[in-house]
Scaffold this motif. Structure first.
Motif, PDB file in Angstrom:
ATOM      1  N   PHE A  56      35.113  52.048  51.197  1.00 26.52           N
ATOM      2  CA  PHE A  56      35.914  50.998  50.275  1.00 26.52           C
ATOM      3  C   PHE A  56      35.282  49.782  50.395  1.00 26.52           C
ATOM      4  O   PHE A  56      35.170  49.290  49.379  1.00 26.52           O
ATOM      5  N   TRP A  57      34.885  49.131  51.458  1.00 24.64           N
ATOM      6  CA  TRP A  57      34.174  47.873  51.264  1.00 24.64           C
ATOM      7  C   TRP A  57      32.705  47.931  50.456  1.00 24.64           C
ATOM      8  O   TRP A  57      32.338  46.922  50.042  1.00 24.64           O
ATOM      9  N   GLY A  58      32.184  49.172  50.753  1.00 19.56           N
ATOM     10  CA  GLY A  58      30.800  49.301  50.346  1.00 19.56           C
ATOM     11  C   GLY A  58      30.929  49.259  48.442  1.00 19.56           C
ATOM     12  O   GLY A  58      30.428  48.518  47.800  1.00 19.56           O
ATOM     13  N   LEU A  59      32.106  50.035  48.055  1.00 20.63           N
ATOM     14  CA  LEU A  59      32.385  49.952  46.662  1.00 20.63           C
ATOM     15  C   LEU A  59      32.739  48.759  46.234  1.00 20.63           C
ATOM     16  O   LEU A  59      32.694  48.071  45.001  1.00 20.63           O
ATOM     17  N   LEU A  60      33.862  48.041  46.910  1.00 20.02           N
ATOM     18  CA  LEU A  60      34.243  46.574  46.523  1.00 20.02           C
ATOM     19  C   LEU A  60      33.191  45.580  46.519  1.00 20.02           C
ATOM     20  O   LEU A  60      32.813  44.831  45.671  1.00 20.02           O
ATOM     21  N   GLY A  61      32.332  45.758  47.415  1.00 12.90           N
ATOM     22  CA  GLY A  61      30.859  44.888  47.367  1.00 12.90           C
ATOM     23  C   GLY A  61      29.947  45.240  46.308  1.00 12.90           C
ATOM     24  O   GLY A  61      29.255  44.424  45.548  1.00 12.90           O
ATOM     25  N   SER A  62      29.754  46.559  45.767  1.00 12.88           N
ATOM     26  CA  SER A  62      28.970  46.960  44.711  1.00 12.88           C
ATOM     27  C   SER A  62      29.322  46.218  43.277  1.00 12.88           C
ATOM     28  O   SER A  62      28.682  46.172  42.425  1.00 12.88           O
ATOM     29  N   VAL A  63      30.833  46.399  43.160  1.00  8.29           N
ATOM     30  CA  VAL A  63      31.297  45.706  41.952  1.00  8.29           C
ATOM     31  C   VAL A  63      31.024  44.251  41.773  1.00  8.29           C
ATOM     32  O   VAL A  63      30.414  44.048  40.656  1.00  8.29           O
ATOM     33  N   PHE A  64      30.503  43.502  42.696  1.00  8.16           N
ATOM     34  CA  PHE A  64      30.017  42.060  42.305  1.00  8.16           C
ATOM     35  C   PHE A  64      28.565  42.200  42.300  1.00  8.16           C
ATOM     36  O   PHE A  64      28.147  41.412  41.370  1.00  8.16           O
ATOM     37  N   VAL A  65      27.797  43.303  42.739  1.00  4.46           N
ATOM     38  CA  VAL A  65      26.295  43.255  42.310  1.00  4.46           C
ATOM     39  C   VAL A  65      26.251  43.664  40.965  1.00  4.46           C
ATOM     40  O   VAL A  65      25.391  43.061  40.215  1.00  4.46           O
ATOM     41  N   PHE A  66      27.152  44.609  40.567  1.00  6.41           N
ATOM     42  CA  PHE A  66      27.125  45.116  39.209  1.00  6.41           C
ATOM     43  C   PHE A  66      27.551  44.235  38.011  1.00  6.41           C
ATOM     44  O   PHE A  66      27.203  44.049  37.015  1.00  6.41           O
ATOM     45  N   LEU A  67      28.292  43.123  38.686  1.00  8.08           N
ATOM     46  CA  LEU A  67      28.494  41.931  37.772  1.00  8.08           C
ATOM     47  C   LEU A  67      27.800  40.858  37.661  1.00  8.08           C
ATOM     48  O   LEU A  67      27.703  40.223  36.737  1.00  8.08           O
ATOM     49  N   LEU A  68      26.751  40.868  38.459  1.00  7.80           N
ATOM     50  CA  LEU A  68      25.692  39.798  38.489  1.00  7.80           C
ATOM     51  C   LEU A  68      24.925  39.530  37.142  1.00  7.80           C
ATOM     52  O   LEU A  68      24.784  38.512  36.782  1.00  7.80           O
TER      53      LEU A  68
END
Length: 72
Positions: free
Chosen positions: A48-60
């Protein structure tokens, strides 16, 4: 197996049917299931926390384009 009376009753029936071995088997099963659920929930939380953190990486890249476009 959170209900004390239920667990106690099962232990007594296992003791009656199989002697002390039945109680040992049930306690080992209970310990195994507790570790299994604990391991499962650790990985679910990590996912869950990995997916949530990856959202921000893809939004960069989108945010970078937006900042560059607004600087002009």
């Amino acid at each position: 197996m959170q209900n004390y009376e239920l667990v106690y009753d099962i232990f007594e029936k296992m003791k009656y049917a199989f002697g002390e071995t039945g109680e040992v088997i049930l306690r080992n099963l209970q310990e195994f299931m507790a570790m299994n659920y604990g391991f499962k929930y650790v990985w679910l939380n990590a996912a869950f926390w990995g997916l949530l953190g990856s959202v921000f990486v893809f939004l960069l890249p989108i945010a970078k384009r937006w900042v560059i476009r607004n600087e002009k």
